[in-house]
Design an enzyme around this catalytic site. Structure first.
Site, PDB file in Angstrom:
ATOM      1  N   GLY A  22       0.801  -1.205   0.000  1.00 32.84           N
ATOM      2  CA  GLY A  22       0.000   0.000   0.000  1.00 32.84           C
ATOM      3  C   GLY A  22       0.837   1.260   0.000  1.00 32.84           C
ATOM      4  N   VAL A  26       8.787  -3.179  -3.514  1.00 30.24           N
ATOM      5  CA  VAL A  26       9.972  -3.889  -3.025  1.00 30.24           C
ATOM      6  C   VAL A  26      10.721  -4.471  -4.217  1.00 30.24           C
ATOM      7  CG1 VAL A  26      10.851  -5.650  -1.464  1.00 30.24           C
ATOM      8  CG2 VAL A  26       8.722  -4.455  -0.909  1.00 30.24           C
ATOM      9  N   LYS A  41      13.154  -1.483  -0.246  1.00 30.22           N
ATOM     10  CA  LYS A  41      11.765  -1.026  -0.177  1.00 30.22           C
ATOM     11  C   LYS A  41      11.737   0.467  -0.487  1.00 30.22           C
ATOM     12  CE  LYS A  41       8.756  -2.819   2.518  1.00 30.22           C
ATOM     13  NZ  LYS A  41       7.908  -3.283   3.634  1.00 30.22           N
ATOM     14  N   ASP A 135       1.503  -2.980  14.018  1.00 32.77           N
ATOM     15  CA  ASP A 135       0.812  -3.499  12.828  1.00 32.77           C
ATOM     16  C   ASP A 135       1.142  -4.982  12.638  1.00 32.77           C
ATOM     17  OD1 ASP A 135      -0.912  -3.346  10.690  1.00 32.77           O
ATOM     18  OD2 ASP A 135       0.613  -2.692   9.271  1.00 32.77           O
TER      19      ASP A 135
END
Length: 711
Positions: A22, A26, A41, A135
């Site tokens: 989102g 990568v 990333k 998360d």
């Protein structure tokens, strides 16, 4: 914009795109400084243009770069180049836990607990360094091809959740803690809640709370009690069930207080699956199930709408679905509308408030008219306002809408065996623990008393402590866990016990060491009681069939091997008739049998070998006089010719006559080196006395670079 083949930071060569999320893409890259492959990333453009987010992202990523742990995807570097913000991380080849669960439908409890244990140890390392993930979810957990479990996205998590441009309740809403759903403070215990939800999904193949909108799911996290995973998979052991339920308590104070406590219980559950090990405190007001208030519903909606507004203010800042990082929930603006049930709750509260106001007005009126009746002396018709008020109040709505807790009667268990007593309590929904004490009159193993009087009422799910007889000479059973059998045997015999040996496979205890003991350590038992020791045989050697990896991509081959409970060993790249990127060789033949966990070496095709180019050498070798005027014609010269790849075309040989020819064909190198070695005698000299001194011989070497011609 990142392109394949470009160099970032003067050291990271971008090789291929391996994933998208989102907030970032990568890439697989090669670090030319350390000669290793890494994952880079790169923040997507819409996030790179937001200075506030970038600032938080860099701070948190730099903090995460200080973490080094086997169960964390380690961060090596953080940087920015021409508006490209990137993190360089350890390259882990494998699959996400989310995909692994989807492929297997659900995991066995031992496998699920083992994965949770590795995740917990990674999170514990972060917590010890003051970093909260915020998360935790299966999409952020990777299982490598070697079976190692690693947690990722430490650096990006806090930056994301503390900035309004990204919605923390999109793919993550199924795993968010109640305090996060309210938008309140979150700490280590928020990660514990999310890990509990993840463990629930591993065990059952589903998430505990679902709904049509993110707001509806967030409200369920705050309001609804989580179901027991046993409702979906009855064979889940008691210990694992209790761990999940304790992790997912609404109140942070009723969860595990740190990862160390959770890790200890996870280890214990692998050894004693049916033991109720996760003891919970008495419920408090914060942890009890309650109806969500209208203010909290409004707060959740405002937070969601705020995120949506912020997203609209950025041209391309829409929340995308990510097959690696987000669930399939849809991403349109309707996700921030009220759930219809919210309107219903509001209506009920309004009616209740109006009803209460009517009762108050009626009571005031009754008191006024009652007083007037007294003044007029109407003794026979006076209304008893206290009784009327009481009756009216009793007919009004109850003070609490919480459901009544089911209660059961405590049986008299004195005289029963421990096993029978515990079975009786289990049948009526009561948990139990057993303590032992010495007794000269009651036989060992018989219940003496309980901490709850027989006949009293108990809430279902309560825990009763039973006291049983240890016999007339009860002694404490020593702990022999993780000792070798010989050490454990000697310790128990010297303490006055008998020993029986059993053997079983164990994933957590080294072969030859004690994995379990009955009676448990610390309990009291009579002398000469038999203690049963379960000795580990180590990991169970299980043979599995080798799958067909030929023709698969490297990633698909890794997934296929992992599903077959094997791993990928060395990976080499060769020329082959197979298409580029496909497996063209595997070290074990298809359908042969290997031990579970064994590694298969594979080769990846680079496509057909390039057409071979050959060269020829047609050379006239001139004497050293071309470079050295002192060379005397006819003097012997050592001549040697070698190609660039080290092939010797002409060995050392003494030549006195020049030029000489050198003709060679079918050479693989485009050039070579010619070496001429010879001796030169210096001019004679005259000494101080006038005598002539002959010249001194001197060895010299001339090197010529030769270019060949393509055939």
């Amino acid at each position: 914009m990142v392109k394949i083949g470009m160099m970032i930071g003067n050291r990271y060569e971008i090789l291929e795109k391996i994933g998208t999320g989102g907030m970032s893409d990568v890439y697989k890259a090669k670090c030319h400084k350390l000669n290793r492959f890494v994952a880079v990333k790169v923040l997507k453009q819409e996030f790179s243009e937001n200075a506030n987010f970038v600032s938080k992202f860099r701070i948190e990523a730099q903090a995460a770069a200080g973490l080094m742990h086997p169960n964390i995807v380690n961060v090596y570097d953080v940087g920015e180049e021409n508006g490209i913000y990137y993190i360089v991380m350890e390259l882990v080849e494998g699959i996400t836990l989310k995909k692994y669960i989807e492929k297997k439908a659900r995991l066995g409890y031992r496998e699920a607990v083992s994965i949770a244990l590795q995740v917990s140890m990674g999170i514990q390392a972060a917590h010890n360094n003051g970093i909260i993930h915020r998360d935790i979810k299966p999409q952020n957990i990777i299982i490598s091809k070697e079976g190692k479990v690693k947690v990722t996205d430490f650096g990006i998590a806090k930056a994301a959740t503390s900035n309004t441009i990204t919605s923390n309740v999109m793919g993550s809403v199924h795993y968010t803690s109640p305090e996060q759903a309210r938008g309140g403070y979150s700490d280590e215990k928020s990660d514990i809640y999310s890990l509990g939800i993840t463990l629930f999904e591993m065990l059952t193949g589903r998430v505990p709370f679902n709904g049509e909108t993110t707001v509806a799911i967030a409200i369920k996290h705050i309001q609804e009690e989580i179901a027991s995973p046993k409702e979906y998979v009855p064979e889940i052991p008691t210990s694992v069930e209790s761990i999940v339920l304790k992790c997912c308590q609404k109140s942070p104070d009723r969860r595990y207080q740190n990862m160390a406590e959770l890790i200890a219980d996870l280890k214990q559950s692998l050894m004693n699956p049916e033991q109720d090990i996760a003891v919970q405190d008495e419920p408090d007001m914060e942890g009890s199930t309650r109806m969500i208030s209208e203010g909290e519903v409004s707060q959740i909606k405002k937070a969601a709408a705020h995120r949506a507004d912020a997203a609209d203010r950025t041209d391309s800042m829409r929340l995308r679905e990510d097959d690696e990082a987000y669930d399939d929930e849809g991403g349109d603006g309707d996700e921030y509308d009220y759930d219809p049930r919210t309107e219903k709750i509001t209506t009920i509260l309004t009616i209740a408030l109006g009803f209460a106001i009517c009762i108050i007005i009626l009571l005031i009126a009754l008191k006024i008219f009652g007083k007037l009746g007294d003044d007029f002396g109407s003794s026979g018709n006076v209304i008893n306002t206290e009784e009327t008020s009481s009756a009216l109040i009793q007919t009004g709505p109850s003070e609490s809408s919480a459901p009544a807790v089911e209660k059961v009667e405590m049986p008299d268990l004195r005289g029963y065996t421990v096993e029978s007593a515990r079975n009786m309590l289990t049948e009526i929904g009561i948990k139990s623990k057993v303590e032992y004490e010495e007794s000269d009159v009651i036989e060992a193993g018989i219940i003496i008393s309980a901490n709850v009087t027989a006949g009293s009422e108990l809430e279902k799910g309560s825990t009763v402590i039973l006291t049983a007889s240890a016999g007339p000479q009860g002694i404490e059973v020593p702990s022999v866990l993780n000792l070798t059998y010989e050490e454990a045997y000697a310790k128990l015999i010297s303490a006055g016990f008998e020993v029986i040996k059993m053997e079983a496979y164990s994933d957590t205890v080294i072969a030859g060491q004690v994995a379990a003991q009955v009676p448990n350590a610390g309990s009291k038992a009579p002398r000469e009681t038999t203690v049963t020791l379960t000795v580990s045989l180590g990991n169970e050697i299980v043979k599995v069939k080798v799958p067909n990896l030929m023709g698969l991509s490297e990633m698909d081959a890794t997934v296929t091997a992992t599903e077959a409970k094997l791993s990928i060993g060395s990976v080499t790249y060769v020329y082959s008739e197979y298409p580029v990127g496909q497996v063209c060789y595997q070290s074990y033949s298809v359908n042969s049998w290997l031990e579970q966990g064994a590694a298969i070496d594979i080769k990846i095709s680079q496509g057909p070998a390039p057409q071979k180019v050959t060269y020829k050498c047609n050379l006239n070798i001139e004497s050293p006089a071309l470079e050295d005027p002192q060379y005397v014609a006819g003097s012997p010269v050592d001549v040697k010719l070698v190609t660039e790849d080290g092939t010797v075309l002409r060995e050392s040989s003494m030549v006195t006559s020049f030029p000489i020819s050198a003709n060679y064909t079918n050479l693989s190198s485009p050039g070579g080196t010619l070496t001429l070695t010879y001796t030169v005698t210096g001019d004679p000299t005259v000494d101080e006395e006038g005598n002539t001194v002959p010249g001194v011989p001197e060895s010299r070497t001339i090197t010529r670079t030769i270019s060949f011609t393509a055939e």
